[in-house]
Design an enzyme around this catalytic site. Structure first.
Site, short mmCIF file in Angstrom:
data_model
loop_
_atom_site.label_atom_id
_atom_site.label_comp_id
_atom_site.label_asym_id
_atom_site.label_seq_id
_atom_site.Cartn_x
_atom_site.Cartn_y
_atom_site.Cartn_z
CG ASP A 29 -3.27 1.21 7.22
OD1 ASP A 29 -4.27 0.16 6.76
OD2 ASP A 29 -3.04 1.93 7.05
CG ASP A 84 -6.08 -3.21 4.02
OD1 ASP A 84 -6.25 -3.06 3.14
OD2 ASP A 84 -5.51 -2.19 4.41
CG ASP A 91 -0.07 0.28 2.52
OD1 ASP A 91 1.16 -0.77 2.54
OD2 ASP A 91 -1.27 0.26 3.69
#
Length: 1131
Positions: free
Chosen positions: A615, A619, A357
């Site tokens: 995070d 996810d 990410d």
């Protein structure tokens, strides 16, 4: 314990009366169904209220109810210790010990049991220390809880929660205990309640998140998918729903991948050993007609069999591999990567694709707002807009966007004084907004402030149509400069009578890239890891960030991915199919959690080992699906719970450090695996062949001592200094087996050649001052004739009876009355010559055993230095512990070789005070004070004894060194044939050697130097972009990514657009550093090829070289995209 009054109707949610509140030591879990009682009754039952407990009350209840955790699963240390002696390898050693004691061989029995205990002690000590250290480091990951104590919200360790505590749970949290939800903060009577969404699939099997309202219960271990609410704790620890379920499954045990690998290697070793045991027994009992009458005196064949059984068993394998993994995990934890699943270390070593990410990993996640760039779209000025932004922030949760809005308004104290939050609607991934209901204290005015995704905020505005063009244009401008856009709106009232939202502004949020990310990405690619950016931000923001970081900009929005997946060929952008597109491109933007999951699955289906960072709570599915799920620093509880690796330090560099660390761990484990397979083959074939061909004996005691010295020293490999592989690693048992077998057979050949040279030739006697170890009768016959005459007189007949010797005559009853010089043969008494031959064979054989022992020990452990590296072993510095282990082990082996055991074990049919046991040059033998020798004619039950070989240890060292020289070339040949570590694909053995020479002066963790193009693998004719993709690049990609090469000579300059011609110009000059699907955007200006006098140039922001013209007319400016401009405010 308190009882609930009878008379509660079935299905009722109300209890008429509770007799007494919760008392000390009680939880009420078994007596009350908290899902069916009212909040008031729950408060009475728990003896608390919605304002929570005081610190004193909480401390008292903690003493009464105990900590909020499951009982420690730690086992009895004694059982753990004994467990190290309970595995197939240990069973084989234990069988050897049983055979030894059954044959009354006490010395071997004691040594074998001692070896088992030493191995268990080292394992127990090292693993215990590593486990304790890891637990200490992981203490920082202990779940936290926001709890109301003394009237204020504080954060504490969840383990300290007690029944009656009031906690705050919100998006991303793991529910820390069984709780009952309280009413929504600031909710008015009659107002429609917003439900919380809680994922409790792991507990109840529900596939979709459950909607929970006031009064509903949430179980410990479930995760919050949406919403924010206070809740009262009613059960903790083992009394929770999760705790009771865990107790039912506590006996289950999963077999790790490492255990599976060890089982396979153990099976290889055990099968090899058993085959040789069968061959030895068959040949010795069959061909050589050995007898076994029971007891130590009558069955030397079985003792000889123990040499193969004990020597071939890699008893230290479980210790070395498990300790290596444990110590490696501890080191990773110290470097900021805590392993939650030990086998993830192996998978991280094999990771070849990392989906990262953007926010917080590639960037700093330190947001800032440039007030000069704020775009008002209503009637408010910038200062008023910033005040509204501050009012929209919920500072309790400390979310980055909330904090930057709060801290960007300078007059924050007036907000605290003049306004009050009466209600807050938290962020969730579906709505992409937050709403704060505010009360202006002085006037009583109520209004609401909304912030979130600009498209969502715009859609809620009453004049959305008028603002649409302006907002979209500004969003594109922001994105082109790398800014994320945040929409802000407000409305009067509390929303009961309808809402008229007025959009106020677009706020630019800038999250700068980390200073080390660009270099880290280059390092990733140089380590064979393709980095893909997976971001929820707008495509233009992703591309701009990628440009800053030197990543490829071949990125697509999730909309394109969806259309391509559904068969829309127009969205493939030159790729053959959707799978190739996902596998090859540099990343995706505007993705949702379900897209992350799909990306991981596609890459895994294409035979990639995939790492995924995350995070947030959403996810978690992708983290769980990935081979290596990485929860970044400050991840939510849900993300941490799903991840295999939890980072305690921010940034991509921590992940790369963890990958390199994992590869080093893997390198140490494969080093030992190759070594132990080689040693099994070496011991079995060396002693098996000599025994079968020559009926030769080797004392079990020597092989046990060798195992103590060498296998004990192998623990040092767990701390060895290694250079991480440049390519992803994985267990390849076939390659390990083949390489181990070849090394083992080569070392067998070296020992066989030494044995043949020493015992069947006079080479050492002729070429050195050493005495002969030749045991052939043709050599011993004349020597013994001379020896007998030298000892008993020149007139003596060497073939006369042994009764001619005064010393030996006393030991034979048959010699009574014998007249010396008569030449009469005495029945059952050997001749002088026969006894001399027997003593010399005994002496030379005993010294040969010391020589062979020393050579096997030296050459065997020296193999470690070869198998630990792909380069030239003498130039690759090992760890200090490895050198020290080798030094001390071989000093011990050398001393043992010199002095031996003084003739232990003593022959069973023995004569004392030997007469003919001189060296071949007729000098008395050193270190043989007992003088006990076997009687001639008793060779069939001959005991293998050991006498120090003295100066022959120098021969053992020189012989081992000579044969060591060829081990590296053999290794390179094997690497080439088996393509070990991508050897054949990435380099020739000469390049490998050169690279190893370059590396030895560097710190082993870095290897910062580029060893090839910035893509995954070096370019070649069939793969000009250097891609690691399983599929061939499409022509459109080649055309799009080719760059010009300028070949400079004294008279002319030519430009080539042909990638194949580029390869002819120079290996390093190919396409510069391509901005290909997995490469960097461009190559530094004017890089000179290492392999030819050429200058390679690559485009950067559309430019070539310094001051040169662009290759094409395309501008560096990013044009507005046709895709949806909706950008999310968090990934």
């Amino acid at each position: 314990m308190a009882d609930i009054k009878e008379g509660v109707e079935e299905g009722s949610v109300k209890v008429d009366m509770i007799k007494e509140p919760l008392t000390q030591g009680d939880t009420g879990v078994d007596e009350v169904d908290f899902a069916k009682i009212t909040l008031d009754d729950a408060f009475k039952y728990l003896n608390c209220n919605k304002h929570g407990l005081s610190s004193a009350e909480a401390a008292a209840r903690l003493q009464q109810h105990g900590p909020n955790k499951l009982p420690d699963s730690s086992r009895n240390p004694v059982l753990v210790f004994l467990g190290y002696m309970w595995n197939p390898l240990a069973w084989a050693m234990e069988a050897a010990a049983i055979i030894s004691i059954a044959l009354l061989d006490v010395a071997d029995f004691v040594l074998i049991v001692g070896l088992l205990l030493i191995n268990a002690i080292i394992s127990f000590y090292e693993e215990s220390n590593a486990d304790k250290a890891i637990k200490a480091l992981t203490a920082a990951l202990a779940p936290k809880a926001m709890v109301v104590r003394d009237g204020a919200i504080v954060t504490i360790d969840a383990v300290n929660l007690v029944p009656g505590d009031v906690i705050l749970i919100r998006l991303g949290n793991i529910v820390p205990a069984d709780v009952k939800l309280l009413e929504e903060e600031g909710a008015d009577e009659g107002e429609q309640e917003a439900p919380m969404q809680i994922d409790q699939a792991a507990l109840t099997g529900e596939s979709l998140p459950a909607k929970k309202f006031t009064g509903d219960v949430a179980f410990s271990g479930s995760s919050i998918k949406q919403g924010e609410r206070h809740a009262v704790v009613y059960a903790t620890g083992v009394n929770t729903f999760f705790g009771r379920a865990a107790a039912l499954i506590s006996g289950t045990n999963n077999v790790s991948n490492l255990q599976t690998v060890m089982n396979k290697m153990s099976a290889i070793c055990i099968v090899t050993i058993l085959l040789w045991v069968v061959v030895e027994l068959a040949v010795q009992f069959g061909h050589y007609s050995h007898e076994c009458v029971g007891g130590r005196e009558g069955c030397p064949t079985l003792l000889n069999m123990l040499v193969v059984l004990v020597g071939g068993i890699p008893i230290a394998m479980p210790t070395v591999l498990s300790v290596t993994l444990a110590l490696g995990a501890y080191k990773l934890a110290r470097e900021g990567a805590i392993v939650t699943r030990m086998s993830a270390v192996e998978e991280m070593a094999g990771m070849d694709v990392l989906c990262s990410d953007k926010t917080g990993t590639l960037t700093l996640n330190k947001l800032s707002i440039d007030k000069s760039m704020v775009v008002p779209v209503g009637n408010m000025g910038v200062d008023e807009i910033m005040r509204m932004g501050a009012l929209s922030a919920n500072t309790v949760t400390e979310e980055p966007i909330d904090m930057v809005l709060w801290e960007s308004y300078p007059d924050r104290e007036t907000i605290k004084r003049d306004y009050k939050h009466t209600k807050y609607f938290p962020f969730n991934p579906n709505d992409k907004i937050t709403i704060a209901t505010c009360l202006e204290i002085a006037t009583g005015r109520v209004f609401r402030v909304l912030k979130g995704s600009p498209q969502v905020v715009l859609a809620k505005a009453w004049n959305a149509a008028e603002l649409d063009a302006t907002v979209n244009q500004k969003m594109v401008e922001f994105a082109n400069r790398g800014f994320r856009a945040l929409g802000l709106a407000m409305a009067d009232g509390d929303g009961k009578d309808g809402t008229k939202w007025e959009m106020l502004a677009l706020l630019p949020l800038f999250d700068p890239p980390r200073h080390d990310t660009k270099e880290t990405i280059e390092h990733c690619q140089n380590q064979g890891i393709q980095v893909k950016m997976i971001t929820g931000d707008h495509l233009l923001i992703g591309k701009e960030t990628a440009k800053m970081l030197g990543m490829g900009t071949e990125m697509f929005p999730s909309e394109v991915m969806i259309k391509a997946r559904n068969g829309d060929a127009s969205q493939l952008h030159g790729y053959k199919n959707f799978v190739e597109m996902v596998e090859t491109c540099n990343g995706f933007a505007q993705v949702f959690p379900e897209h992350k999951f799909e990306i991981v699955k596609i890459l895994q289906d294409s035979n990639h080992v995939v790492g995924m960072t995350g995070d947030g709570v959403n996810d978690a599915p992708a983290l769980k699906k990935a081979d290596v799920g990485v929860a970044v620093a400050d991840a939510t509880d849900a993300a941490r719970g799903a991840a295999d690796i939890v980072l305690t330090e921010p940034g991509l560099s921590t992940i790369v450090t963890a990958v390199i660390g994992a590869r080093k761990i893997f390198q140490r484990m494969t080093t030992y695996s190759k070594y132990t397979i080689a040693m099994t083959f070496r011991i079995c074939f060396t002693f098996g062949l000599i025994t079968v061909i020559y009926d030769w004996y080797f004392p079990t005691i020597l092989i046990v001592i060798m195992a103590v010295f060498n296998d004990g020293a192998m623990i040092a490999l767990s701390k060895d200094r290694v250079v991480a592989s440049k390519t992803p690693n994985s267990w390849n048992i076939t390659n390990i087996f083949i390489m181990g077998m070849v090394y083992g057979l080569y070392l067998t050949l070296s020992t066989w050649a030494l044995y043949q040279t020493a015992t069947k030739t006079t080479f050492f006697e002729d070429k050195t001052p050493l005495h002969s170890l030749n045991d052939q009768y043709s050599v011993l016959q004349p020597w013994c004739e001379d020896e007998v005459r030298a000892k008993l007189g020149q007139t003596i007949d060497p073939y006369a009876s042994l009764c001619e010797s005064n010393s030996y005559a006393k030991q034979f009853d048959e010699c009574e009355g014998y007249q010396k010089g008569s030449g009469v043969q005495v029945e059952d008494v050997p001749t002088l010559h026969a006894q001399c031959v027997t003593e010399q064979r005994y002496l030379r054989g005993a010294m040969t055993r010391s020589l062979i022992y020393t050579q096997v020990s030296i050459s065997g452990q020296a193999l470690v230095f070869v198998v630990r590296t792909a380069g030239y072993s003498l130039m690759e510095r090992a760890g200090t512990s490895t050198y020290l282990a080798f030094f001390f082990a071989q000093v011990g082996a050398t001393l043992f070789g010199i002095f031996g055991l003084g003739g232990f074990e003593k022959p069973r049919h023995q004569l004392e005070d030997c007469q003919f046991c001189d060296y071949s040059f007729h000098e008395p033998v050193d270190w043989f004070d007992s003088g006990i020798v076997p009687e001639s004619g008793t060779e069939s039950d001959f005991t293998a004894s050991v006498i120090g070989c003295g100066g022959y240890v120098i021969v053992a060292w020189i012989w081992s060194a000579i044969w060591y020289v060829l081990l590296d070339p053999i290794k390179w040949i094997l690497f080439w044939i088996l393509n070990e570590e991508g050897f054949r694909d990435t380099m020739s053995w000469r390049e490998s050697t050169k690279r190893s020479l370059d590396r030895r002066s560097k710190d082993d963790i870095g290897d910062k130097e580029f060893t090839g193009p910035s893509g995954m693998v070096p370019a070649n004719y069939s793969n000009p972009l250097g891609r690691a993709s399983m599929s061939k690049p499409v022509s459109a990609v080649l055309d799009r990514k080719s760059a010009s090469l300028v070949a400079i000579n004294r008279n002319s300059m030519t430009v080539s657009q042909d990638p194949n011609r580029a390869l002819n110009i120079g290996r390093r000059s190919m396409i510069g550093r391509p901005s290909g699907p997995v490469g960097r955007t461009s190559m530094p200006l004017g890089r000179i090829s290492r392999t030819s006098n050429t200058l390679s140039t690559g485009s950067k922001d559309g430019q070539i070289g310094r001051g040169s013209k662009p290759l094409n007319s395309s501008s560096a400016e990013i044009k507005p995209d046709k895709y949806d401009f909706a950008s999310t405010i968090r990934e």
